[in-house]
Motif scaffolding. Sequence first.
Motif, mmCIF file in Angstrom:
data_model
loop_
_atom_site.group_PDB
_atom_site.id
_atom_site.type_symbol
_atom_site.label_atom_id
_atom_site.label_comp_id
_atom_site.label_asym_id
_atom_site.label_seq_id
_atom_site.Cartn_x
_atom_site.Cartn_y
_atom_site.Cartn_z
ATOM 1 N N ARG A 229 0.598 -1.235 0.165
ATOM 2 C CA ARG A 229 0.051 0.107 0.148
ATOM 3 C C ARG A 229 0.951 1.241 -0.013
ATOM 4 N N LEU A 230 1.972 1.306 0.756
ATOM 5 C CA LEU A 230 2.816 2.501 1.027
ATOM 6 C C LEU A 230 3.418 2.870 -0.359
ATOM 7 N N LEU A 231 3.944 1.719 -0.860
ATOM 8 C CA LEU A 231 4.535 1.877 -2.232
ATOM 9 C C LEU A 231 3.656 2.260 -3.517
ATOM 10 N N LEU A 232 2.364 1.808 -3.336
ATOM 11 C CA LEU A 232 1.517 2.387 -4.364
ATOM 12 C C LEU A 232 1.100 3.847 -4.022
ATOM 13 N N VAL A 233 0.689 4.268 -2.823
ATOM 14 C CA VAL A 233 0.677 5.601 -2.660
ATOM 15 C C VAL A 233 1.637 6.536 -3.041
ATOM 16 N N VAL A 234 2.758 6.022 -2.676
ATOM 17 C CA VAL A 234 4.063 7.031 -3.086
ATOM 18 C C VAL A 234 4.350 7.060 -4.589
ATOM 19 N N SER A 235 4.092 5.838 -5.108
ATOM 20 C CA SER A 235 4.237 5.803 -6.492
ATOM 21 C C SER A 235 3.020 6.548 -7.541
ATOM 22 N N SER A 236 1.728 6.571 -7.093
ATOM 23 C CA SER A 236 0.945 7.206 -7.790
ATOM 24 C C SER A 236 0.903 8.580 -7.459
ATOM 25 N N THR A 237 1.344 8.893 -6.292
ATOM 26 C CA THR A 237 1.501 10.542 -6.149
ATOM 27 C C THR A 237 2.851 11.153 -6.918
ATOM 28 N N GLY A 238 3.823 10.439 -6.790
ATOM 29 C CA GLY A 238 4.853 10.699 -7.542
ATOM 30 C C GLY A 238 4.701 10.909 -9.131
ATOM 31 N N MET A 239 3.655 9.680 -9.534
ATOM 32 C CA MET A 239 3.167 9.870 -11.105
ATOM 33 C C MET A 239 2.386 11.099 -11.446
ATOM 34 N N THR A 240 1.587 11.415 -10.567
ATOM 35 C CA THR A 240 0.650 12.657 -10.774
ATOM 36 C C THR A 240 1.344 13.976 -10.828
ATOM 37 N N LEU A 241 2.591 14.160 -9.752
ATOM 38 C CA LEU A 241 3.377 15.270 -9.918
ATOM 39 C C LEU A 241 3.960 15.373 -11.298
ATOM 40 N N SER A 242 4.827 14.359 -11.715
ATOM 41 C CA SER A 242 5.718 14.357 -12.831
ATOM 42 C C SER A 242 4.869 14.314 -14.141
ATOM 43 N N LEU A 243 3.680 13.880 -13.920
ATOM 44 C CA LEU A 243 2.975 14.109 -15.340
ATOM 45 C C LEU A 243 2.266 15.442 -15.346
ATOM 46 N N LEU A 244 2.208 15.886 -14.384
ATOM 47 C CA LEU A 244 1.600 17.381 -14.319
ATOM 48 C C LEU A 244 2.835 18.189 -14.982
ATOM 49 N N LEU A 245 4.078 18.061 -14.494
ATOM 50 C CA LEU A 245 5.203 18.582 -15.029
ATOM 51 C C LEU A 245 5.393 18.416 -16.542
ATOM 52 N N VAL A 246 5.202 17.321 -16.949
ATOM 53 C CA VAL A 246 5.315 17.116 -18.472
ATOM 54 C C VAL A 246 4.213 17.646 -18.932
ATOM 55 N N ALA A 247 2.891 17.882 -18.626
ATOM 56 C CA ALA A 247 1.787 18.385 -19.392
ATOM 57 C C ALA A 247 2.108 20.084 -19.309
ATOM 58 N N THR B 296 -5.623 7.307 -8.939
ATOM 59 C CA THR B 296 -5.285 5.981 -8.278
ATOM 60 C C THR B 296 -4.853 6.120 -6.764
ATOM 61 N N VAL B 297 -4.382 7.331 -6.624
ATOM 62 C CA VAL B 297 -4.193 7.702 -5.052
ATOM 63 C C VAL B 297 -5.146 7.415 -4.542
ATOM 64 N N VAL B 298 -6.373 7.778 -4.565
ATOM 65 C CA VAL B 298 -7.567 7.838 -3.921
ATOM 66 C C VAL B 298 -7.934 6.129 -3.854
ATOM 67 N N PHE B 299 -8.058 5.339 -4.852
ATOM 68 C CA PHE B 299 -8.543 4.263 -5.027
ATOM 69 C C PHE B 299 -7.406 3.443 -4.011
ATOM 70 N N VAL B 300 -6.192 3.558 -4.264
ATOM 71 C CA VAL B 300 -5.475 2.773 -3.235
ATOM 72 C C VAL B 300 -5.799 3.099 -1.873
ATOM 73 N N ALA B 301 -5.941 4.226 -1.453
ATOM 74 C CA ALA B 301 -6.095 4.475 -0.027
ATOM 75 C C ALA B 301 -7.344 4.163 0.501
ATOM 76 N N LEU B 302 -8.413 4.133 -0.179
ATOM 77 C CA LEU B 302 -9.790 3.613 -0.015
ATOM 78 C C LEU B 302 -9.882 2.083 -0.006
ATOM 79 N N TRP B 303 -9.489 1.245 -0.778
ATOM 80 C CA TRP B 303 -9.876 0.049 -1.125
ATOM 81 C C TRP B 303 -8.662 -1.067 -1.146
ATOM 82 N N VAL B 304 -7.663 -0.577 -1.257
ATOM 83 C CA VAL B 304 -6.362 -1.716 -1.475
ATOM 84 C C VAL B 304 -6.078 -2.252 -0.269
ATOM 85 N N PRO B 305 -6.025 -3.502 0.166
ATOM 86 C CA PRO B 305 -5.508 -4.029 1.404
ATOM 87 C C PRO B 305 -3.913 -4.135 1.530
ATOM 88 N N GLU B 306 -3.657 -4.279 2.542
ATOM 89 C CA GLU B 306 -1.815 -4.806 2.664
ATOM 90 C C GLU B 306 -1.855 -6.177 2.737
#
Length: 484
Positions: free
Chosen positions: A343-361, A460-470
Motif C-alpha cells: 500500500r505504501l509503495l502504491l501511494v508513493v508511486s501514484s503520488t509521484g506519477m501525478t506530480l511528474s505527469l503534471l510537469l510534463v503537461a 489512483t491515489v484515492v483508489f489505493v487509499a480507500l480499497w487496497v488491502p496490505e
Amino acid sequence: MSSRDESEDLKKPFLHTGSWYRMGSRQSSIMGSSAQVIRDGSISVVLCVLIVALGPIQFGFTCGYSSPTQAQIIEDLNLSVSEFSVFGSLSNVGAMVGAIASGQIAEYIGRKGSLMIAAIPNIIGWLAISFAKDSSFLYMGRLLEGFGVGIISYTVPVYIAEISPQNMRGCLGSVNQLAVTIGIMLAYLLGLFVNWRVLAILGILPCIILMPGLFFIPESPRWLAKMGMAEDFEASLQVLRGFDTDISIEVNEIKRSVASTSKRATIRFSDLKRKRNWYPLMIGIGLLVLQQLSGINGVLFYSSTIFESAGISSSNVATFGLGAIQVIATGITTWLVDKAGRRLLLVVSSTGMTLSLLLVAIAFYLEDMVSEDSQLYSIFGILSLVGLVAFVITFSLGLGPIPWLIMSEILPPNIKSLAGSIATLANWLTSWAITMTANLLLSWNSGATFTIYTLVAAFTVVFVALWVPETKGRTLEEIQGSLR
C-alpha cells in the motif's frame, strides 16, 4: 534421508506439468544429481523464478519493439502513422485473446504447461514479423506474439506467488515486472545497433531458452493440491522449501484452502457475486486498469516520438536511457516491497506519477507558446524529459510491479482461473486503448494528453487509499480469509 531417497523424491515434482509430458531418464538423472545443489529451499525458489522470468522478458521485448523500429518499418513497408499505430496496438488485441484463455489453460494443464504453450505463438509471431513484406504478415505476427504474451502476463505472477514463501513473495513477485522492464530495455538497446528484421529474430531468444528451462522446475504445489495430486503436491513443496524444512504446517494450510474446491470444477460468472469473490476481483481489475490508464504503454511504445516532439536530439539513445532507468527503479522496488509494504509503495508511486505527469503537461503547454528557435523551447524540452524520467521511475516504484503481485495474492483459488482471466483481459483491453490512441493524441495535443494521464494518476491515489488491502507478511490463505 539417504541420498538415493532424496534423489527419488526430487524427481517427482519435475515429472509433472499438467499430465501432458514426462521427462526422459536422462533429465531425471540430471535432476537427481542436482539434489545437493538445491537443498536450500530459497535457492530452489529463486532458480524457478529466474527461469519463468524469461516469459516477462519476452513480454517486455514485445512492448519495447515498436519504439526503436517505428521509422524503419514505416519507411521500408511504406506505412502511415495510423497503420503503424495499428501494428503497435495489435499485440494488445492478441493479448486480450490470450488473457481470456489464460486462466483455463493454466487451470487444466498447469502453470508450466501454459507457459510452454505461450512460447510457441511468440516464436512464430517474431518470425512472421522478421520476414514480413507487407503489413499483413506484420499484423499477423504481432497478433500471435500478443496471444502468447497474454498467457504469460497471467501465468507467471500466479506461479511465482504460489511457489514463494510468504517472507519472500513480494520480492520474488516483483521480479515479474523487473523482467518486463529488462525486456523493454533490451529492445531499446539492441534497436540502436540492428535493423527491425534482425531485432525481431532476437525477440525469439527468451522463449527458445524458456521452453527447455521449464523441464527443470517443479509445478506449482497449490495447483497440484487443487488437482488432487497429493503425492506430487507434497514432493513439489518439499523441493521448493528445502529437504531439511518441515513443511507440515504449510501442507495443512494449503489443503484446507483447496478443500472446498473440487477438481476441475466449472466456475460460473454467478460465483463472482459473492463479496469474498467480487471484492478481490474489483481490487485486481481496478489496479490493473489504472496501471494502463496512466499512459505508461503510450510512453514506452512511442518514447522516441515523444522525445522528438520535445525537441530532444538522439531520441533513440534517450529512449534506451529511459529503459535503463526503469530497470533500476523496478529493481529497487523488488528490494523494498517486503519491507515497506504494498500500500505504501502504491501511494508513493501514484503520488509521484501525478506530480511528474503534471510537469510534463505544463512543459508541453508552455513549449507550444514559444518558437522552436527560442532558448525557452529547449528549456521546456528538458523539463518534459525530466518529467518523463520521473514518471517512469515513480511508476516502476509501485504501480508497475505491484498490481500483478496483488492480483496473484488476493484472488481465491476457487475462482482464480476465471477472475484472473477477467482481470488480465481488463488490463490488456485498457492497454490496447492507450496504445492505439497515444500516437494520435500526442499528434493532436501533447499537453492535453498528459493532462488526462495526470488525472488518472491522481485518482489512483484515492483508489489505493480507500480499497487496497496490505498483503505484506501474510500467507495466501490468510489474505484470502481476511477478504471474506
